[in-house]
Enzyme design. Sequence first.
Site: not given
Length: 714
Positions: A76-77
């Site tokens: 996600e990051d």
Amino acid sequence: MIRQFELVERVLAYDPDADEDALNRAYVFAMKAHGSQKRASGDPYFSHPIEAAGILTDYRLDTASIITALLHDTIEDTSATIDDITKHFGPDVARLVDGVTKLTRIEMPSDHAKQAENFRKLVLAMSKDIRVLLVKLADRLHNMRTLHYISNPEKRQRIARETMEIYTPLAERIGMQELKSELEDLAFAELNPDARNSIMARLDFLREQSGGAIPIIVKQLESLLAEGGVKASVSGREKKPYSIWRKMQRNNINFEQLSDIMAFRLLVDSLDDVYRTLGVIHNAYPVVPGRFKDYVSTPKPNGYRSVHTGVFGPKGERIEIQIRTHEMHEVAERGVAAHWNYKQGAGSTEGPQYRWLRELLDILDQASGPEEFLENTKLEMFQDQVFCFTPKGDLISLPRGSTPVDFAYAVHSQVGDTCVGAKINGRIRPLKVELRNGDQVEVLTSKAQTPSPEWERFVVTGRARARIRRFIRSKEREQYVQLGRAILQKAFRDAGYEFADKALEGVLKVFKANTPDDICAGVGAGNLAGREVVETVYPGVREKRLGSEKVVPIGRARNRAKGRDPAVPIVGLIPGMAVHFAGCCHPLPGDRIVGIIATGRGVTIHTIDCRELEGLSDQPERWLDVSWDTQGEVESHVGRITLTLLNTPGSLGTVSNLIAKNDGNINNLRIVNRSPDFFEMLMDIEVKDLKHLTNIIAALRASPVINDVERARG
């Protein structure tokens, strides 16, 4: 922040066979992936996945779960991909990481829609492997512990509200009571700090007044049990602030009326000792009426087992006593994690404690979209329970406030759909009556029955509501398809063409439809105009119409008299004055009418018996004496009727055909009430005059499918 060797040692302490190399590689992989990223607190971002992994070691979870916690934010990051995770840690970990990862790139109209879609993904993932939920809860717990570092108050509120509405009920459903209580209290501190501070102040005052009552009562209970020949471990605690506040709100009582601010836990060795201990306690202290609950014989859906009783304790204060075995205590505090077999990597969702998860999947199947699914899921999870029985003695757990309809749907969707009545403890009772603990419920069914829209007003379970809404949607669609098909048949006929489904197949992509019925439903619902569909199928119709006449909105059409400008068919007005026809009474040629002057709007025409005129009786200066111009050309006007027709297949089609045969055109339609037998609607019809509308009403009254029809007033 937990160091690498400390994390590995924690896992090896309870699982000597854990893959030490994989844990070390995951630690390093996540640290490199997050690099120099920082959290709102200023700490390295990598501290968050480490702390989440540390929380899971307290629950003795397997290596794959710990690695998933370390990697849960990498996709996600960071620039890491699911293929990278699969390559380095295998498909099992990759599947878990993907289940925890939010859908960051979805395009949704609102944050609420994104939240709903992400929750839908989480439910699907955890239905395949409950470890996804365990990692998600650890992730959320650490985020809540550091919530105060976020500077934006709206964001803090949103995260706290999401925690309270979604994650604490999920934690409760899998029996993780300790984690659930901490999440609740952290969210409560953000959402209602004044209430929490008030309760904390009262607890401090209570401690001062009682002079350390808990240790004293613990010693007296230990002495009492030793005299009774029971070996037990006794501990005492105060209730959490949120739990106190919620009980005060639910029971509408004040702080002093609570009977279980102090609770004492008695842990014994065997099931026999549980009931022996209960006998000793009840023999020594007066019982608080209505405070006895036996969750050993009827466990909660999450597997929780314990005996609760309220008594007037050693110092005369009301206290709650919980009696359970050591094994029951392990399950009560750690829930599904207490059953965890890390050596076998158990991650399935089988067993009675997961029935709620299968019900969520059923809601997911019935809901029209992720937002409705999220709404129904909140209804399903965030409520106290009542326990009822089938005639055969099977236990059905339901949210408090549930009705026989909720019970029927909990037994089986088909039983709910065909429910016509219920016997509660042998007596016929209304379907909307609330069930109570211990009720025996027998559902009465009929093959001819279908879900009633009225049920949605009183059911409380998400499963029942989702199923009822799905049925209503399917019936609405059938009605819209029938009505739309009738409208299209007339539109095609007026244009000189024959209507056929094949003609619609060529324009499905234009209207973003999958089938001709989708287009018909759009027309019936008023989202598409019949003329628009005809012009799309036969573009020449539009060119011909545009070349021969000016397009004027329906209801405001002013037919042109030959050789002169269009004129408003009203006598008694100043030339050029703006005229509007009232939407409250829909005046038609043939009605006695009056003009009302409205500042900035010109004149509004009402029927002489319109109820709206009663409020203007004291303003005679605004009234104009007007009448219809019977010499002008005939034009279309809108008349409104109310009708009640049988809820049978083809009813709407019959209505539409009757109106068309009498040269009327349906301009608008709204269903205002439904029941299993009838539905009532308002319908706007384009007609020439009052006589034309009267003829249509007479034709409708002669139809056997129509129960009642009148011209609408107001």
